[in-house]
Enzyme design. Structure first.
Site, PDB file in Angstrom:
ATOM      1  N   TYR A  51       1.147  -0.882  -0.390  1.00  0.00           N
ATOM      2  CA  TYR A  51      -0.298   0.357  -0.164  1.00  0.00           C
ATOM      3  C   TYR A  51       0.796   1.374   0.237  1.00  0.00           C
ATOM      4  O   TYR A  51       1.856   1.751   0.608  1.00  0.00           O
ATOM      5  CB  TYR A  51      -1.063   0.003   1.145  1.00  0.00           C
ATOM      6  CG  TYR A  51      -1.766   1.520   1.370  1.00  0.00           C
ATOM      7  CD1 TYR A  51      -3.179   1.695   0.689  1.00  0.00           C
ATOM      8  CD2 TYR A  51      -1.739   1.811   2.318  1.00  0.00           C
ATOM      9  CE1 TYR A  51      -2.800   3.046   0.393  1.00  0.00           C
ATOM     10  CE2 TYR A  51      -2.039   3.806   2.473  1.00  0.00           C
ATOM     11  CZ  TYR A  51      -3.217   3.370   2.028  1.00  0.00           C
ATOM     12  OH  TYR A  51      -3.464   4.882   1.783  1.00  0.00           O
ATOM     13  N   HIS A  81      -3.455  16.059  -2.229  1.00  0.00           N
ATOM     14  CA  HIS A  81      -4.008  16.646  -0.965  1.00  0.00           C
ATOM     15  C   HIS A  81      -3.749  17.797  -0.977  1.00  0.00           C
ATOM     16  O   HIS A  81      -4.364  18.356   0.731  1.00  0.00           O
ATOM     17  CB  HIS A  81      -3.715  15.017   0.072  1.00  0.00           C
ATOM     18  CG  HIS A  81      -3.848  13.969  -0.428  1.00  0.00           C
ATOM     19  ND1 HIS A  81      -4.358  13.048  -1.819  1.00  0.00           N
ATOM     20  CD2 HIS A  81      -3.812  12.736   0.886  1.00  0.00           C
ATOM     21  CE1 HIS A  81      -4.118  12.134  -1.491  1.00  0.00           C
ATOM     22  NE2 HIS A  81      -3.794  11.659  -0.521  1.00  0.00           N
ATOM     23  N   ASN A 193       1.124  10.922   6.292  1.00  0.00           N
ATOM     24  CA  ASN A 193       0.567  10.688   6.743  1.00  0.00           C
ATOM     25  C   ASN A 193       0.775  10.424   8.288  1.00  0.00           C
ATOM     26  O   ASN A 193       1.820   9.491   8.704  1.00  0.00           O
ATOM     27  CB  ASN A 193       0.876   9.111   6.265  1.00  0.00           C
ATOM     28  CG  ASN A 193      -0.249   8.106   6.439  1.00  0.00           C
ATOM     29  OD1 ASN A 193      -1.486   8.339   7.763  1.00  0.00           O
ATOM     30  ND2 ASN A 193      -0.836   7.394   5.557  1.00  0.00           N
ATOM     31  N   TYR A 276     -17.612  29.355  47.237  1.00  0.00           N
ATOM     32  CA  TYR A 276     -16.850  28.640  46.410  1.00  0.00           C
ATOM     33  C   TYR A 276     -15.954  29.237  45.060  1.00  0.00           C
ATOM     34  O   TYR A 276     -14.829  28.229  44.924  1.00  0.00           O
ATOM     35  CB  TYR A 276     -17.453  28.386  45.294  1.00  0.00           C
ATOM     36  CG  TYR A 276     -19.122  27.355  45.791  1.00  0.00           C
ATOM     37  CD1 TYR A 276     -18.868  26.875  47.383  1.00  0.00           C
ATOM     38  CD2 TYR A 276     -19.812  26.390  45.807  1.00  0.00           C
ATOM     39  CE1 TYR A 276     -20.013  26.089  48.171  1.00  0.00           C
ATOM     40  CE2 TYR A 276     -20.681  25.911  46.127  1.00  0.00           C
ATOM     41  CZ  TYR A 276     -20.765  25.660  47.339  1.00  0.00           C
ATOM     42  OH  TYR A 276     -21.940  24.851  48.083  1.00  0.00           O
ATOM     43  N   ARG A 279     -13.085  29.959  47.723  1.00  0.00           N
ATOM     44  CA  ARG A 279     -13.004  28.507  49.109  1.00  0.00           C
ATOM     45  C   ARG A 279     -12.443  27.169  48.400  1.00  0.00           C
ATOM     46  O   ARG A 279     -11.684  26.523  48.244  1.00  0.00           O
ATOM     47  CB  ARG A 279     -14.330  28.455  49.902  1.00  0.00           C
ATOM     48  CG  ARG A 279     -13.940  27.598  51.073  1.00  0.00           C
ATOM     49  CD  ARG A 279     -15.207  26.810  51.206  1.00  0.00           C
ATOM     50  NE  ARG A 279     -16.549  27.372  51.085  1.00  0.00           N
ATOM     51  CZ  ARG A 279     -17.760  27.047  51.298  1.00  0.00           C
ATOM     52  NH1 ARG A 279     -17.409  26.025  51.632  1.00  0.00           N
ATOM     53  NH2 ARG A 279     -19.049  27.908  50.820  1.00  0.00           N
ATOM     54  N   PHE A 325      -1.818   6.760  11.795  1.00  0.00           N
ATOM     55  CA  PHE A 325      -2.620   7.104  11.995  1.00  0.00           C
ATOM     56  C   PHE A 325      -3.653   8.430  12.395  1.00  0.00           C
ATOM     57  O   PHE A 325      -4.248   9.307  12.084  1.00  0.00           O
ATOM     58  CB  PHE A 325      -2.559   7.427  10.369  1.00  0.00           C
ATOM     59  CG  PHE A 325      -3.644   6.742   9.885  1.00  0.00           C
ATOM     60  CD1 PHE A 325      -4.431   6.922   9.768  1.00  0.00           C
ATOM     61  CD2 PHE A 325      -3.182   5.493   9.459  1.00  0.00           C
ATOM     62  CE1 PHE A 325      -5.822   5.999  10.107  1.00  0.00           C
ATOM     63  CE2 PHE A 325      -3.761   4.450   8.625  1.00  0.00           C
ATOM     64  CZ  PHE A 325      -5.014   4.723   9.044  1.00  0.00           C
ATOM     65  N   GLU A 411     -12.114   5.633   4.473  1.00  0.00           N
ATOM     66  CA  GLU A 411     -11.749   5.510   6.266  1.00  0.00           C
ATOM     67  C   GLU A 411     -13.423   5.933   7.043  1.00  0.00           C
ATOM     68  O   GLU A 411     -13.384   7.358   6.224  1.00  0.00           O
ATOM     69  CB  GLU A 411     -11.236   6.779   5.525  1.00  0.00           C
ATOM     70  CG  GLU A 411      -9.967   6.127   5.228  1.00  0.00           C
ATOM     71  CD  GLU A 411      -8.939   7.097   4.058  1.00  0.00           C
ATOM     72  OE1 GLU A 411      -9.058   8.548   4.447  1.00  0.00           O
ATOM     73  OE2 GLU A 411      -8.102   6.497   3.286  1.00  0.00           O
TER      74      GLU A 411
END
Length: 511
Positions: A51, A81, A193, A276, A279, A325, A411
């Site tokens: 791959y 990309h 990646n 609060y 404190r 990844f 994916e």
């Protein structure tokens, strides 16, 4: 800084990303990189199907690529990309991305050539900063889109900031005397990646948040003094019976900061209990400290991990496709960071309200101005704090619970980790400004206590130093003036680390 791929810290990332420290590879890392590359070349020679090396990407994983198209495959990957949009990441984020990718590749499981890795090292050391859009990453298969924009410049494409000028990538490289890279098999994929955009944001955010955690103790201690808080709540015996590490650290910080103070009170002197927001400082600030410690640990594991796919194990003679990844560990923890830091701003804004509200501020003037009506004093500073806190609440909605399938459902579960990290980054910035407002209001309130008969020497050991630093930066507000510049100056005092550093000189290390 020597990069080994093994023991990088958040502090070291900040030193490179923000302060410009130079880097180089260790000899051990060089050997691992070369071994990994030699194994990739053997695979190519044998014509094996792997791959991203001899196949397409994502849903195209079953498309076999011919040897003569190997270089074009990697080049096309980066170009296709690089689909980001939106504002560019700040320079320090991109520099952190570059460093983290170098560190991941230095582990020797990705199969890049040493010369390719040396190119990105030269870019980092020469401060060539690629312009990287901040939107487009799903956080699995890593930060593909932002990393592709970063890598474009290595090819002599895209754009980069160099010596204060935005230039085409090729021109920036030429001016720095760096040759563009022609990627060989596996290299383009190895460079994009991974989780380096989200972890770059994570490193800078967690570093900032740890500083804010200490600054919040300082600003909270100043407010506590101004409102004559009851110190008994911070007694070690109280913390001992609920021994969360962060709670005990926060209470100890408060005791150090308020040591020798004559403005604090004791249980039953003027009142029995504080609200609060005063404190419960150890309980709230302490829970934040525990969260930050956990997140930092996760981030430091991630930045020293191999997040590529497939991973190459030359010693065992294997290439394995996996899921390193996937940004889920970072995504969940960036959501956790966002929630934790939001709580610092939440409780700080409540303390600001107590300082300016005449019904709550123990006899101080309304909105901390002597001539109220003609002057609004610090009334609107609380509005700004409230707006920032409200924005933090919306940003704290978790990103990691969302997933939209991509690549034709190959994916089918993604982390949205970069979105989580961007939200956390913004919350840190917002909280910085809330704490700056608290410092502004607390110092003003202390000035009024001085008018009542107290004096500078009556302050606590830590708050005395903090007050001094504040008044070196902004003067007391005698009548209305533009407050945004005061807030900006105090935010810088905090962000630079100067506030915490100088206070620690007076009281010792704050946790």
């Amino acid at each position: 800084m020597i990069i080994k791929g093994e023991d990088l810290t958040v502090e070291e990332v900040v030193n490179v990303a923000v302060r410009g420290e130079k880097v180089k590879l260790s000899n051990t890392a060089i050997e691992k990189i070369n071994n990994s590359r030699r194994y990739v070349e053997k695979i190519i020679e044998k014509g094996e199907i792997v791959y991203g090396v001899t196949t397409g990407f994502g849903k195209f994983c079953n498309v076999v690529i011919s040897p003569e198209d190997t270089k074009k495959l990697q080049r096309n990957l980066i170009r296709s990309h690089a689909a980001g949009v939106g504002e560019h990441f700040p320079e320090e984020v991109v520099r952190a991305m570059m460093l983290l990718r170098i560190n991941a590749l230095a582990k020797g499981y990705s199969g890049v050539r040493l010369s390719t890795l040396e190119t990105i090292i030269k870019m980092l050391n020469e401060n060539i900063v690629p312009l990287v859009p901040s939107q487009g990453s799903l956080g699995a298969s890593g930060d593909l889109v932002p990393l592709a924009h970063m890598v474009l410049v290595m090819m002599g494409e895209g754009e980069a900031l160099y010596k204060g000028e935005v230039l085409p990538g090729k021109v920036a490289l030429e001016r720095a005397g760096i040759e563009p890279v022609v990627f060989e098999a596996k290299e383009g994929l190895a460079l994009i990646n991974g989780t380096q955009a989200m972890t770059a944001l994570a490193c800078l955010s967690i570093s900032g948040a740890i500083n804010l955690s200490k600054a919040a103790d300082i600003s909270g201690a100043m407010t506590f003094e101004a409102l004559n808080g009851i110190i008994d709540a911070f007694d070690e015996k109280v913390q001992r019976v609920r021994p969360h590490r962060g709670q005990r650290a926060a209470a100890e910080n408060m005791r150090k900061l308020l040591d020798k103070s004559k403005f604090i009170s004791r249980q039953g002197h003027y009142k029995v209990q504080d609200a609060y927001a005063l404190r419960c400082i150890p309980q709230v600030h302490g829970a934040v400290k525990d969260a930050l410690n956990h997140v930092k640990n996760v981030v430091e594991i991630e930045i020293n991990s191999a997040t590529d796919n497939p991973l190459i194990f030359p010693e065992e003679g294997k290439i394995i496709s996996g899921g390193n990844f996937h940004g889920e560990p970072v995504a969940i923890n960036m959501d956790y960071l966002a929630i934790a830091v939001s709580e610092l701003s939440n409780i700080a804004e409540r303390r600001i309200e107590r300082l300016v509200n005449p019904s709550l501020n123990e006899g101080l003037p309304a909105f901390l101005t002597r001539n109220g009506g003609l002057n609004s004093g610090l009334m609107i500073s609380q509005y700004t704090a409230a707006a920032l806190v409200s924005e933090n609440k919306t940003l704290s909605f978790p990103a990691s619970v969302d997933s939209i399938p991509s690549s034709a459902n190959q994916e089918d579960h993604v982390s949205m980790g970069t979105i989580a990290a961007k939200k956390a980054w913004k919350i840190v910035e917002n909280t910085l400004n809330v704490l700056a407002i608290e410092l502004l209001c607390a110092a003003q309130a202390i000035d009024f206590r001085f008018e009542e008969g107290g004096c500078f020497k009556d302050l606590g050991k830590g708050t005395k130093r903090a007050y001094e630093l504040i008044r070196d930066v902004v003067p007391k507000i005698e009548e209305d003036r533009v407050l945004s510049e005061d807030i900006k100056k105090l935010a810088h005092l905090i962000k630079s680390g100067e506030l915490v550093k100088r206070v620690e000189e007076a009281v010792g290390t704050l946790e």
